[in-house]
Design a protein around this motif. Structure first.
Motif, mmCIF file in Angstrom:
data_model
loop_
_atom_site.group_PDB
_atom_site.id
_atom_site.type_symbol
_atom_site.label_atom_id
_atom_site.label_comp_id
_atom_site.label_asym_id
_atom_site.label_seq_id
_atom_site.Cartn_x
_atom_site.Cartn_y
_atom_site.Cartn_z
ATOM 1 N N TYR A 139 13.400 -8.007 -59.042
ATOM 2 C CA TYR A 139 12.303 -7.573 -58.073
ATOM 3 C C TYR A 139 12.172 -6.285 -58.050
ATOM 4 O O TYR A 139 13.044 -5.449 -58.193
ATOM 5 C CB TYR A 139 12.062 -8.411 -56.925
ATOM 6 C CG TYR A 139 12.529 -9.888 -57.034
ATOM 7 C CD1 TYR A 139 11.452 -10.775 -56.926
ATOM 8 C CD2 TYR A 139 13.978 -10.486 -57.003
ATOM 9 C CE1 TYR A 139 11.715 -12.014 -57.029
ATOM 10 C CE2 TYR A 139 14.106 -11.699 -57.033
ATOM 11 C CZ TYR A 139 12.869 -12.715 -57.233
ATOM 12 O OH TYR A 139 13.095 -13.991 -57.309
ATOM 13 N N PHE A 140 10.876 -5.770 -57.875
ATOM 14 C CA PHE A 140 10.639 -4.506 -57.858
ATOM 15 C C PHE A 140 9.568 -4.367 -56.482
ATOM 16 O O PHE A 140 8.700 -4.882 -56.481
ATOM 17 C CB PHE A 140 9.797 -4.157 -59.291
ATOM 18 C CG PHE A 140 8.992 -3.102 -58.943
ATOM 19 C CD1 PHE A 140 9.469 -1.835 -59.348
ATOM 20 C CD2 PHE A 140 7.497 -2.996 -58.584
ATOM 21 C CE1 PHE A 140 8.381 -0.481 -59.218
ATOM 22 C CE2 PHE A 140 6.486 -2.095 -58.728
ATOM 23 C CZ PHE A 140 7.352 -0.792 -58.941
ATOM 24 N N ASP B 90 4.325 -3.755 -49.325
ATOM 25 C CA ASP B 90 4.489 -4.959 -49.397
ATOM 26 C C ASP B 90 3.365 -5.350 -50.266
ATOM 27 O O ASP B 90 3.526 -6.661 -50.513
ATOM 28 C CB ASP B 90 4.732 -5.488 -48.136
ATOM 29 C CG ASP B 90 3.663 -5.590 -46.965
ATOM 30 O OD1 ASP B 90 2.483 -4.819 -47.666
ATOM 31 O OD2 ASP B 90 3.963 -5.711 -46.001
ATOM 32 N N ASP B 91 2.367 -4.855 -50.380
ATOM 33 C CA ASP B 91 1.181 -5.499 -51.542
ATOM 34 C C ASP B 91 1.498 -5.139 -52.897
ATOM 35 O O ASP B 91 0.770 -5.518 -53.876
ATOM 36 C CB ASP B 91 -0.106 -4.523 -51.041
ATOM 37 C CG ASP B 91 -0.105 -3.159 -51.126
ATOM 38 O OD1 ASP B 91 0.992 -2.744 -51.027
ATOM 39 O OD2 ASP B 91 -1.120 -2.605 -51.664
ATOM 40 N N ARG B 92 2.818 -4.409 -53.230
ATOM 41 C CA ARG B 92 3.187 -4.068 -54.397
ATOM 42 C C ARG B 92 4.613 -4.527 -54.695
ATOM 43 O O ARG B 92 5.129 -3.713 -55.408
ATOM 44 C CB ARG B 92 3.172 -2.721 -54.553
ATOM 45 C CG ARG B 92 1.718 -1.932 -54.675
ATOM 46 C CD ARG B 92 1.533 -0.565 -54.749
ATOM 47 N NE ARG B 92 0.393 0.118 -54.358
ATOM 48 C CZ ARG B 92 -0.066 1.390 -54.186
ATOM 49 N NH1 ARG B 92 1.131 2.120 -54.403
ATOM 50 N NH2 ARG B 92 -1.236 1.682 -53.565
ATOM 51 N N LEU B 93 4.850 -5.665 -54.309
ATOM 52 C CA LEU B 93 5.877 -6.287 -54.525
ATOM 53 C C LEU B 93 6.174 -7.253 -55.950
ATOM 54 O O LEU B 93 4.975 -8.258 -55.838
ATOM 55 C CB LEU B 93 6.717 -6.984 -53.378
ATOM 56 C CG LEU B 93 6.708 -6.143 -52.187
ATOM 57 C CD1 LEU B 93 7.125 -7.179 -50.963
ATOM 58 C CD2 LEU B 93 7.913 -5.065 -52.239
ATOM 59 N N ILE C 199 8.709 6.236 -54.431
ATOM 60 C CA ILE C 199 9.904 5.791 -55.086
ATOM 61 C C ILE C 199 9.998 4.251 -55.504
ATOM 62 O O ILE C 199 9.508 3.273 -54.921
ATOM 63 C CB ILE C 199 11.295 5.603 -54.245
ATOM 64 C CG1 ILE C 199 11.492 7.163 -53.716
ATOM 65 C CG2 ILE C 199 12.477 5.470 -54.965
ATOM 66 C CD1 ILE C 199 11.867 8.314 -54.869
ATOM 67 N N ASP C 200 10.483 3.974 -56.882
ATOM 68 C CA ASP C 200 10.510 2.305 -57.246
ATOM 69 C C ASP C 200 11.888 1.747 -57.199
ATOM 70 O O ASP C 200 12.931 2.563 -57.344
ATOM 71 C CB ASP C 200 10.179 2.326 -58.684
ATOM 72 C CG ASP C 200 8.518 2.596 -58.821
ATOM 73 O OD1 ASP C 200 7.741 2.533 -58.017
ATOM 74 O OD2 ASP C 200 8.155 2.948 -60.040
ATOM 75 N N ILE C 201 11.815 0.901 -56.205
ATOM 76 C CA ILE C 201 13.051 0.127 -55.859
ATOM 77 C C ILE C 201 13.091 -0.996 -56.341
ATOM 78 O O ILE C 201 12.189 -1.794 -56.342
ATOM 79 C CB ILE C 201 13.352 0.319 -54.269
ATOM 80 C CG1 ILE C 201 13.306 1.578 -53.525
ATOM 81 C CG2 ILE C 201 14.637 -0.440 -53.838
ATOM 82 C CD1 ILE C 201 13.038 1.577 -52.310
ATOM 83 N N VAL D 24 12.229 7.965 -59.106
ATOM 84 C CA VAL D 24 10.958 8.796 -58.737
ATOM 85 C C VAL D 24 10.055 8.260 -59.422
ATOM 86 O O VAL D 24 9.958 8.688 -60.806
ATOM 87 C CB VAL D 24 11.291 10.190 -58.694
ATOM 88 C CG1 VAL D 24 10.308 10.714 -58.228
ATOM 89 C CG2 VAL D 24 12.674 10.363 -57.946
ATOM 90 N N HIS D 25 8.913 7.635 -58.944
ATOM 91 C CA HIS D 25 7.891 7.367 -59.798
ATOM 92 C C HIS D 25 6.559 8.403 -59.473
ATOM 93 O O HIS D 25 6.054 8.882 -60.524
ATOM 94 C CB HIS D 25 7.241 5.960 -59.241
ATOM 95 C CG HIS D 25 5.898 5.671 -60.105
ATOM 96 N ND1 HIS D 25 5.011 4.807 -59.193
ATOM 97 C CD2 HIS D 25 5.436 5.928 -61.341
ATOM 98 C CE1 HIS D 25 3.922 4.387 -60.177
ATOM 99 N NE2 HIS D 25 4.116 5.270 -61.193
ATOM 100 N N LYS D 26 6.625 8.977 -58.329
ATOM 101 C CA LYS D 26 5.847 10.160 -58.105
ATOM 102 C C LYS D 26 6.042 11.231 -57.261
ATOM 103 O O LYS D 26 6.869 10.833 -56.318
ATOM 104 C CB LYS D 26 4.365 9.698 -57.602
ATOM 105 C CG LYS D 26 3.536 8.623 -58.326
ATOM 106 C CD LYS D 26 2.387 8.207 -57.426
ATOM 107 C CE LYS D 26 1.298 7.014 -58.045
ATOM 108 N NZ LYS D 26 0.235 6.765 -57.110
#
Length: 160
Positions: free
Chosen positions: A101-102, A90-93, A117-119, A136-138
């Protein structure tokens, strides 16, 4: 400073204010010199808590349809991953464009592999947020792509 120099120096902040958009790059301890995810402090109508809740709800509903596992297609590995949500960051929204939004979330697969995972969610209000993309980011901390801004739009590029 001459008048021309003063006007040039004064115009930069005015252009930034006039554009209404300041992009802050997120810094993580493991990647302090580059932007790992897009960030935009401008959040219109939705809070970070709203977005995190929408992502958790979407993940839970999708997993409920698949014996408790979120299924994500991974074109790189050419397989469907079966994942359990560990944490929504939630610090990377971030808002990456109007009504889009991401957020990044940590998952673990049945075999213990860790996935970032990036949503992506789209909607004007928290009640109408819908998932539009999952990528899939990492994998086990190894980054597949990074983000860059081009003409006010955030785009992905392969990791170096």
């Amino acid at each position: 400073m001459n008048v021309r120099g003063f006007l040039a120096a004064a115009s930069v902040p005015l252009l930034l204010i006039a554009s209404g958009r300041l992009i802050a790059q997120e810094k993580h301890p493991e990647h302090p010199k580059k932007s790992e995810h897009p960030t935009d402090k401008k959040q219109t109508g939705l809070t970070k808590a709203d977005l995190a809740a929408a992502i958790k709800t979407w993940t839970e509903k999708e997993a409920a349809r698949n014996d408790g596992w979120l299924k994500v297609d991974d074109p790189v590995q050419q397989k469907t991953l079966q994942l359990k949500l560990e944490k929504v960051h939630d610090d990377r929204l971030s808002q990456i464009k109007p009504d889009t939004y991401f957020a990044c979330a940590d998952f673990v697969e049945k075999d213990g592999t860790k996935y970032d995972i990036d949503i992506f969610m789209q909607g004007k209000t928290k009640g109408d947020l819908q998932n539009t993309e999952v990528s899939v980011h990492k994998v086990n901390g190894k980054e597949r792509y990074t983000w860059f801004e081009e003409n006010g739009v955030w785009k992905k590029k392969p990791a170096e």
